[in-house]
Design a protein around this motif. Structure first.
Motif, PDB file in Angstrom:
ATOM      1  N   TYR A 115       0.376  -1.324  -0.293  1.00 15.22           N
ATOM      2  CA  TYR A 115       0.354   0.560   0.092  1.00 15.22           C
ATOM      3  C   TYR A 115       0.735   1.488   0.245  1.00 15.22           C
ATOM      4  CZ  TYR A 115       0.986   1.427   4.986  1.00 15.22           C
ATOM      5  OH  TYR A 115       1.876   1.166   6.263  1.00 15.22           O
ATOM      6  N   VAL A 117      -0.549   4.765   0.701  1.00 16.93           N
ATOM      7  CA  VAL A 117      -2.193   5.912   0.950  1.00 16.93           C
ATOM      8  C   VAL A 117      -1.523   7.695   1.572  1.00 16.93           C
ATOM      9  CG1 VAL A 117      -2.864   3.429   1.240  1.00 16.93           C
ATOM     10  CG2 VAL A 117      -2.528   4.955   3.438  1.00 16.93           C
ATOM     11  N   PRO A 119      -3.524  11.053   3.660  1.00 17.88           N
ATOM     12  CA  PRO A 119      -5.112  11.124   4.242  1.00 17.88           C
ATOM     13  C   PRO A 119      -5.885  11.897   3.682  1.00 17.88           C
ATOM     14  CG  PRO A 119      -3.231  11.664   5.451  1.00 17.88           C
ATOM     15  CD  PRO A 119      -2.863  11.177   4.199  1.00 17.88           C
ATOM     16  N   THR A 120      -7.348  11.632   3.570  1.00 13.63           N
ATOM     17  CA  THR A 120      -7.619  10.590   4.062  1.00 13.63           C
ATOM     18  C   THR A 120      -7.978   9.616   4.615  1.00 13.63           C
ATOM     19  OG1 THR A 120     -10.299  11.198   3.808  1.00 13.63           O
ATOM     20  CG2 THR A 120      -9.286  13.405   5.193  1.00 13.63           C
ATOM     21  N   CYS A 121      -7.522   9.025   5.170  1.00 18.74           N
ATOM     22  CA  CYS A 121      -7.182   7.438   5.105  1.00 18.74           C
ATOM     23  C   CYS A 121      -7.965   6.605   6.743  1.00 18.74           C
ATOM     24  CB  CYS A 121      -6.462   7.272   4.707  1.00 18.74           C
ATOM     25  SG  CYS A 121      -4.639   7.449   5.889  1.00 18.74           S
ATOM     26  N   ASP A 134      -7.315   9.303   9.855  1.00 12.31           N
ATOM     27  CA  ASP A 134      -5.741   9.305   9.029  1.00 12.31           C
ATOM     28  C   ASP A 134      -4.718   9.298   9.517  1.00 12.31           C
ATOM     29  OD1 ASP A 134      -8.279  10.409   7.809  1.00 12.31           O
ATOM     30  OD2 ASP A 134      -8.332  12.056   9.402  1.00 12.31           O
ATOM     31  N   PRO A 136      -1.703   7.192   8.031  1.00 11.70           N
ATOM     32  CA  PRO A 136      -1.108   5.892   7.130  1.00 11.70           C
ATOM     33  C   PRO A 136      -0.335   4.935   8.278  1.00 11.70           C
ATOM     34  CG  PRO A 136      -0.652   8.203   5.971  1.00 11.70           C
ATOM     35  CD  PRO A 136      -0.394   7.766   7.526  1.00 11.70           C
ATOM     36  N   TRP A 151     -10.356   3.084   2.949  1.00  5.49           N
ATOM     37  CA  TRP A 151     -10.165   4.524   2.386  1.00  5.49           C
ATOM     38  C   TRP A 151      -9.351   5.039   2.656  1.00  5.49           C
ATOM     39  CZ3 TRP A 151     -12.128   3.674   7.395  1.00  5.49           C
ATOM     40  CH2 TRP A 151     -11.970   4.487   8.407  1.00  5.49           C
ATOM     41  N   PHE A 152      -8.556   6.335   1.277  1.00  4.00           N
ATOM     42  CA  PHE A 152      -7.508   6.717   1.136  1.00  4.00           C
ATOM     43  C   PHE A 152      -7.874   7.960   0.143  1.00  4.00           C
ATOM     44  CE2 PHE A 152      -7.194   2.894  -0.821  1.00  4.00           C
ATOM     45  CZ  PHE A 152      -6.621   3.423  -2.446  1.00  4.00           C
ATOM     46  N   GLU A 183     -13.620   8.914  -2.415  1.00  5.46           N
ATOM     47  CA  GLU A 183     -13.390   9.345  -0.816  1.00  5.46           C
ATOM     48  C   GLU A 183     -13.660  10.512  -0.547  1.00  5.46           C
ATOM     49  OE1 GLU A 183     -12.323  10.267   3.299  1.00  5.46           O
ATOM     50  OE2 GLU A 183     -13.483   8.466   2.773  1.00  5.46           O
ATOM     51  N   GLY A 281      -9.681   9.831  -4.156  1.00  5.89           N
ATOM     52  CA  GLY A 281      -9.672   8.747  -3.773  1.00  5.89           C
ATOM     53  C   GLY A 281     -10.153   7.932  -4.009  1.00  5.89           C
ATOM     54  N   SER A 283     -12.975   4.086  -1.953  1.00  8.19           N
ATOM     55  CA  SER A 283     -12.942   3.855  -0.580  1.00  8.19           C
ATOM     56  C   SER A 283     -13.673   2.122  -0.981  1.00  8.19           C
ATOM     57  CB  SER A 283     -14.397   4.549   0.031  1.00  8.19           C
ATOM     58  OG  SER A 283     -14.078   5.619   0.900  1.00  8.19           O
TER      59      SER A 283
END
Length: 302
Positions: A115, A117, A119-121, A134, A136, A151-152, A183, A281, A283
């Protein structure tokens, strides 16, 4: 799409017990309509039409998106499927042949192998949030494998797909079915996002999701969850004819170009790069969140 006639699929089957819903499908076969136009065409109130559309959407037969019109926001409705085959009987011989020629695996959304990613995550199981919002770093948390929702804002998650091919077998089809959306902070149903799918490092399709959905509760979303509620169920298919999403061709990438054979690593990446025209983003929803009780389902045909 093939559908077994069983009680497990009553949500879809019940849609055809209503003359009104069948007439809605007939209208949407011609073109896209908004709620008001459908209500006027069938002589119904917008409130009643909204309930019919909600049932068709929950069954996966109709897709909706919110668009800004002259008189505020309008819900635009389109057919999601081109065809639906009802399977009244499963012949044992046919089933055995199918099992020999294909295999299907369900990948939990938290079981990614790589991964990156921003934020938002975050991640959540059906019981709680996993780690801090938020941040990672929590995408490395051991509890991530229990995630039913992640989500990211930008970046990617990548999954290793089990490869059960043997000998000289080569894949002739690759299909991914999943529930996905954009997202936005909390949620925003008018939040487009360019989401790219790649297999073994080759980008096969980019689809623009219209938004991040939260105006009504997801059918399987836990009662304690207050943000994004559900996504859209999308089906990515790669055959020798090209790459398709929900039956619509998105690229000319063919299954033979992926060279999926026995012993080969098989990676599925879902991304939204910061350089995308619509960086909105991603989700993802597993069987404990959203409107569809399934994880990321991958089928390979040989």
């Amino acid at each position: 799409m093939k559908l077994d006639v069983t009680t497990a699929n009553m949500r879809v089957l019940e849609c055809f017990s209503s003359e009104t819903r069948v007439r809605i499908i007939e209208l949407l076969n011609e073109k896209a309509y908004n709620i008001g136009e459908l209500a006027e065409a069938l002589g119904l109130s917008s409130a009643i039409m909204t309930k019919h559309i909600q049932k068709l959407e929950e069954a996966g037969l109709v897709a909706t998106e919110n668009l800004v019109g002259k008189r505020g926001t309008q819900k635009r409705c389109t057919l999601k499927l081109d065809q639906l085959t009802l399977m009244l009987r499963t012949d044992s011989g046919t089933e055995e042949q199918s099992n020999r020629n294909s295999f299907t695996v369900d990948l939990p959304v938290g079981q990614y192998s790589a991964y990156e990613v921003r934020p938002t995550c975050g991640l959540a199981s059906s019981e709680k949030r996993i780690g801090m919002m938020d941040d990672p770093r929590y995408f490395d948390d051991p509890e991530r494998t229990q995630a039913e929702h992640l989500w990211f804002a930008s970046g990617f998650v990548e999954y290793r797909v089990p490869n059960y091919l043997v000998g000289n077998q080569a894949a002739t089809g690759f299909t991914v079915s999943l529930e996905i959306c954009s997202e936005a902070p909390r949620y925003n149903e008018n939040w487009p996002s360019d989401i790219t799918f790649a297999v073994n490092g080759l980008e096969v399709a980019t689809w623009t999701c219209p938004g991040d959905f939260g105006s009504r509760r997801g059918l399987y979303t836990p009662s304690w969850w207050v943000d994004t509620q559900y996504g859209l169920q999308k089906t990515l298919s790669i055959t020798e004819n090209g790459t398709f999403i929900d039956g619509v061709q998105f690229s000319g990438i063919r299954i033979s170009q992926l060279n999926i054979r026995a012993g080969q690593e098989l990676r599925l990446r879902i991304s939204c790069p910061e350089t995308a025209a619509h960086c909105g983003g991603v989700s993802l929803f597993g069987k404990g969140f959203g409107n569809y009780p399934q994880d990321i389902r991958v089928a390979i045909t040989v």
